[in-house]
Design a protein around this motif. Sequence first.
Motif, PDB file in Angstrom:
ATOM      1  N   PRO A 212       0.831  -1.210   0.000  1.00 13.30           N
ATOM      2  CA  PRO A 212       0.000   0.000   0.000  1.00 13.30           C
ATOM      3  C   PRO A 212       0.869   1.266   0.000  1.00 13.30           C
ATOM      4  CG  PRO A 212      -0.688  -1.524   1.720  1.00 13.30           C
ATOM      5  CD  PRO A 212       0.555  -2.080   1.127  1.00 13.30           C
ATOM      6  N   THR A 213       0.315   2.348  -0.555  1.00  8.27           N
ATOM      7  CA  THR A 213       1.022   3.630  -0.537  1.00  8.27           C
ATOM      8  C   THR A 213       1.348   3.989   0.905  1.00  8.27           C
ATOM      9  OG1 THR A 213      -0.472   4.206  -2.322  1.00  8.27           O
ATOM     10  CG2 THR A 213       0.928   5.967  -1.484  1.00  8.27           C
ATOM     11  N   GLY A 214       2.571   4.442   1.117  1.00  2.00           N
ATOM     12  CA  GLY A 214       2.957   4.809   2.476  1.00  2.00           C
ATOM     13  C   GLY A 214       3.801   3.742   3.125  1.00  2.00           C
ATOM     14  N   ALA A 215       3.516   2.471   2.805  1.00  2.00           N
ATOM     15  CA  ALA A 215       4.345   1.392   3.344  1.00  2.00           C
ATOM     16  C   ALA A 215       5.674   1.376   2.590  1.00  2.00           C
ATOM     17  CB  ALA A 215       3.637   0.055   3.188  1.00  2.00           C
ATOM     18  N   ASN A 216       6.662   0.658   3.130  1.00  3.01           N
ATOM     19  CA  ASN A 216       7.927   0.472   2.434  1.00  3.01           C
ATOM     20  C   ASN A 216       7.704  -0.407   1.222  1.00  3.01           C
ATOM     21  OD1 ASN A 216       9.888   1.976   3.637  1.00  3.01           O
ATOM     22  ND2 ASN A 216      10.308   0.444   5.229  1.00  3.01           N
ATOM     23  N   GLN A 217       7.999   0.119   0.044  1.00  2.00           N
ATOM     24  CA  GLN A 217       7.805  -0.691  -1.165  1.00  2.00           C
ATOM     25  C   GLN A 217       8.973  -1.652  -1.343  1.00  2.00           C
ATOM     26  OE1 GLN A 217       5.096  -0.671  -2.949  1.00  2.00           O
ATOM     27  NE2 GLN A 217       4.167   1.046  -1.857  1.00  2.00           N
ATOM     28  N   ILE A 218       8.666  -2.885  -1.771  1.00  2.00           N
ATOM     29  CA  ILE A 218       9.764  -3.776  -2.134  1.00  2.00           C
ATOM     30  C   ILE A 218       9.753  -4.096  -3.627  1.00  2.00           C
ATOM     31  CG2 ILE A 218       9.840  -4.753   0.194  1.00  2.00           C
ATOM     32  CD1 ILE A 218       8.743  -7.324  -0.993  1.00  2.00           C
ATOM     33  N   GLY A 219       8.693  -3.676  -4.335  1.00  2.00           N
ATOM     34  CA  GLY A 219       8.665  -3.801  -5.787  1.00  2.00           C
ATOM     35  C   GLY A 219       9.211  -2.522  -6.408  1.00  2.00           C
ATOM     36  N   LEU A 220      10.128  -2.656  -7.356  1.00  2.00           N
ATOM     37  CA  LEU A 220      10.818  -1.494  -7.909  1.00  2.00           C
ATOM     38  C   LEU A 220       9.859  -0.503  -8.560  1.00  2.00           C
ATOM     39  CD1 LEU A 220      13.481  -0.080  -8.543  1.00  2.00           C
ATOM     40  CD2 LEU A 220      13.620  -1.429 -10.641  1.00  2.00           C
ATOM     41  N   LEU A 221       8.885  -1.020  -9.303  1.00  2.00           N
ATOM     42  CA  LEU A 221       7.980  -0.155 -10.044  1.00  2.00           C
ATOM     43  C   LEU A 221       7.184   0.743  -9.093  1.00  2.00           C
ATOM     44  CD1 LEU A 221       7.549   0.276 -12.987  1.00  2.00           C
ATOM     45  CD2 LEU A 221       5.762  -1.455 -12.976  1.00  2.00           C
ATOM     46  N   ASN A 222       6.638   0.130  -8.041  1.00  2.00           N
ATOM     47  CA  ASN A 222       5.911   0.924  -7.060  1.00  2.00           C
ATOM     48  C   ASN A 222       6.845   1.814  -6.263  1.00  2.00           C
ATOM     49  OD1 ASN A 222       3.194   0.401  -7.502  1.00  2.00           O
ATOM     50  ND2 ASN A 222       3.325  -1.587  -6.475  1.00  2.00           N
ATOM     51  N   GLY A 223       8.100   1.367  -6.097  1.00  2.00           N
ATOM     52  CA  GLY A 223       9.088   2.203  -5.434  1.00  2.00           C
ATOM     53  C   GLY A 223       9.281   3.505  -6.193  1.00  2.00           C
ATOM     54  N   ILE A 224       9.383   3.385  -7.508  1.00  2.00           N
ATOM     55  CA  ILE A 224       9.575   4.570  -8.351  1.00  2.00           C
ATOM     56  C   ILE A 224       8.328   5.441  -8.340  1.00  2.00           C
ATOM     57  CG2 ILE A 224       9.931   5.349 -10.727  1.00  2.00           C
ATOM     58  CD1 ILE A 224      11.621   2.791 -11.136  1.00  2.00           C
ATOM     59  N   ILE A 225       7.171   4.781  -8.537  1.00  2.00           N
ATOM     60  CA  ILE A 225       5.896   5.491  -8.606  1.00  2.00           C
ATOM     61  C   ILE A 225       5.626   6.292  -7.319  1.00  2.00           C
ATOM     62  CG2 ILE A 225       3.399   5.095  -8.562  1.00  2.00           C
ATOM     63  CD1 ILE A 225       3.977   4.577 -11.220  1.00  2.00           C
ATOM     64  N   THR A 226       5.837   5.641  -6.176  1.00  2.00           N
ATOM     65  CA  THR A 226       5.541   6.343  -4.915  1.00  2.00           C
ATOM     66  C   THR A 226       6.572   7.439  -4.645  1.00  2.00           C
ATOM     67  OG1 THR A 226       6.685   4.564  -3.755  1.00  2.00           O
ATOM     68  CG2 THR A 226       4.291   4.472  -3.758  1.00  2.00           C
ATOM     69  N   ALA A 227       7.823   7.205  -5.063  1.00  2.00           N
ATOM     70  CA  ALA A 227       8.838   8.241  -4.892  1.00  2.00           C
ATOM     71  C   ALA A 227       8.471   9.481  -5.692  1.00  2.00           C
ATOM     72  CB  ALA A 227      10.209   7.711  -5.315  1.00  2.00           C
ATOM     73  N   LEU A 228       7.776   9.273  -6.817  1.00  2.00           N
ATOM     74  CA  LEU A 228       7.349  10.400  -7.648  1.00  2.00           C
ATOM     75  C   LEU A 228       6.046  11.011  -7.138  1.00  2.00           C
ATOM     76  CD1 LEU A 228       8.120   8.972 -11.194  1.00  2.00           C
ATOM     77  CD2 LEU A 228       9.420  10.701  -9.940  1.00  2.00           C
ATOM     78  N   GLY A 229       5.486  10.428  -6.067  1.00  2.00           N
ATOM     79  CA  GLY A 229       4.310  11.004  -5.457  1.00  2.00           C
ATOM     80  C   GLY A 229       2.988  10.425  -5.924  1.00  2.00           C
ATOM     81  N   PHE A 230       3.031   9.327  -6.686  1.00  2.00           N
ATOM     82  CA  PHE A 230       1.775   8.697  -7.116  1.00  2.00           C
ATOM     83  C   PHE A 230       1.369   7.588  -6.143  1.00  2.00           C
ATOM     84  CE2 PHE A 230       3.740  10.287 -11.030  1.00  2.00           C
ATOM     85  CZ  PHE A 230       2.687  11.018 -11.568  1.00  2.00           C
ATOM     86  N   GLU A 231       0.123   7.101  -6.328  1.00  2.00           N
ATOM     87  CA  GLU A 231      -0.358   5.969  -5.540  1.00  2.00           C
ATOM     88  C   GLU A 231       0.288   4.688  -6.032  1.00  2.00           C
ATOM     89  OE1 GLU A 231      -3.362   5.843  -3.191  1.00  2.00           O
ATOM     90  OE2 GLU A 231      -2.449   7.819  -2.946  1.00  2.00           O
ATOM     91  N   SER A 232       0.608   3.749  -5.140  1.00  2.00           N
ATOM     92  CA  SER A 232       1.167   2.476  -5.605  1.00  2.00           C
ATOM     93  C   SER A 232       0.051   1.637  -6.230  1.00  2.00           C
ATOM     94  CB  SER A 232       1.817   1.723  -4.452  1.00  2.00           C
ATOM     95  OG  SER A 232       0.836   1.284  -3.543  1.00  2.00           O
TER      96      SER A 232
END
Lengths: 378, 306
Positions: A212-232
Amino acid sequence: MRPTREITRSPAANGIGAFLSTTIGRLLVSLFVPAVTFLVLYQVFIFLRDTQIPQWITAIIAILWGVGGVLALFTISNYVIEQLGPAWRRRLIPFVFVGPALAILTWYLVLPTIRSFIASLYDARGINFVGLDNYIYAFTSQEMLQSYRNNFLFWMIFGTAMSVGFGLLIAVLVDRTHPVFETICKALIFMPMVISGVGASVIWKFIYEYRPTGANQIGLLNGIITALGFESQGWLLLQPWNNLFLVIIMVWLQTGYSMVILSAAIKGIPSDLLEAGRIDGANEFQIFRSIILPSIQGTLITVTTTIILFTLKIFDIVQSMTGGNFGTQVIANVQYVQLFRQVHNGRAAAIAIILLLAVLPVMYYNLRQFGKQTEAFR
Amino acid sequence: MTSTTFSAPRHRPRIRFGTVMVYVVMIAITLLWITPTIGLLVSSFRPADDVKTSGWWTVVTNPDTARFTLDNYRVVLGLPLPDRPAPTGGSRVGMEVALLNTLTVALPATIIPILIAAFAAYGFAWIDFPGRRALFILVVAMLVVPLQISLVPILRDYVALQLGGTYLGVWLAHTGFGLPLAVYLLYNYVSTIPRDIFESAFLDGATHFTIFTRLILPLSMPALASFAIFQFLWTWNDLLVALVFLGAEPRVQVVTQRLLSLLGQFGQDWHLLTSGAFVSMVVPLIVFFSLQRFFVRGLMAGSVKG
């Protein structure tokens, strides 16, 4: 050395010889040798399967027994036939050479084509004749319709276009770089080709994994997406786009293949042809379109048809990423499910026949091109 | 098509903006391509808790918090950990058993079809016999048959013959599925060997068998090697044939099957998945990097496997 044996051949062999020189006799010999070897091998393997000896010993025995058995098969059958007279030695020797291959092919591919067709007309356990019921299932059931969409639209069209497109792009670009740089790039891009579909799936789990957004991402794609400020995103649950994310795994695996083969074709274009184009003032894009593309057309067709065949039979990536759930079902996976989970032989056989019919025209085209290009192998 | 390796014999050095762009784009693509594999490699050396709670890239972005361990490899290979003994029974991953099984499947499943195909290729190419052309066409025609066709009937045979779950059954299946291509490719190679080579041997009284084993096999080594690598990787990476004919018994399962069942339980076993996947890839990667030249050549020719 050789003439003496022909003079001293045993009279008893003549009777057998007369029989063996008939068509039926020849056929029997070509089947006899593999059959005997098979029986001997078979007994040992039943033993190996049930035995409790340490596993590495079993492995070594199995390997030696299997390979040695095949060698023995050829040597013994050749020896037996060498003992016979020259006339039917000449008749039988061909079957020492081609017999085992024909026998195995007949068992594993020729007969199964017919047997699968017959099985496709029977019910789950192959007892009652059901006519075209299994084909009606194969053309109307929700999972099969979904499979056609995924196989043909996502895997075949998108998958093939991306694999060939990327492969061609890389092949053209890398041709203009320093040889050492080129070698390294090609080896690294090609490397995924040797990884299994299951292995690749594990690798890509670490790209697509959802938290979920806000949690520590372990998938690279969601890592990038959330770092850019989008929802995972749950990439593998987003229907129907999740198919595309699975296709990308295949593209990652197969691009290296099309790149290497297209690159070899591009290097095969005579330099003076390209130089002539440049002297005439053509820019790089014109050279690509009017010289490179026509020159590698045959190779392009081979690569495209080969990847189409691969996509039509795609199984392991889907099986290991989603198991065919969330709208990602494919034909080969439905067949596997029908065979093992539903234990419906009739449907599994019908799906196999459909797969054969789908592959047939592509394969025909591929082989025709391939026949023109077999020099590649030498 | 003489240049089938990764080397680039033709090279036109020109330094200008376009050339720089080509390098930039190629570096970007190459990085994109190897990132997934690097992610797995990095993850496989991270402690179990880290793998589950933070992205592998934090090793680069937060190097201070990065921790590395070999435990994941110890666990999947059944080795004892520093603080506790090797797991036994149901809790073990058994990748070392699966590796051995895969080798037991892949080696004979490579050698047997090549041997049988080489004999057949010689027979079709150099021995005259009635029905030769028709039978050869039959063999080549089998290239179009996808292996899915044989699953239902062969499984039925295996149940009757008790061949399910035996190595023999899997070898024969791989042999059957690999043969059409092997015969076809080796025929193309063997049939181009100049006739003069045979003539003198025949005049000396050599039999077909002697000519084949003493002359043809050694001469065909490049073709055999190319196909061997291709077939070896195919059998090593195969999942479907193993699932169908080898079955679910953990004692005989190959690496792809083990990995698939690990994937099924990935909820708690992320860290084992990483090392397990890498263990399964080591052999193909070694084969690839050491035999690249043969591999690429075999691939060019062998792309039409059914």
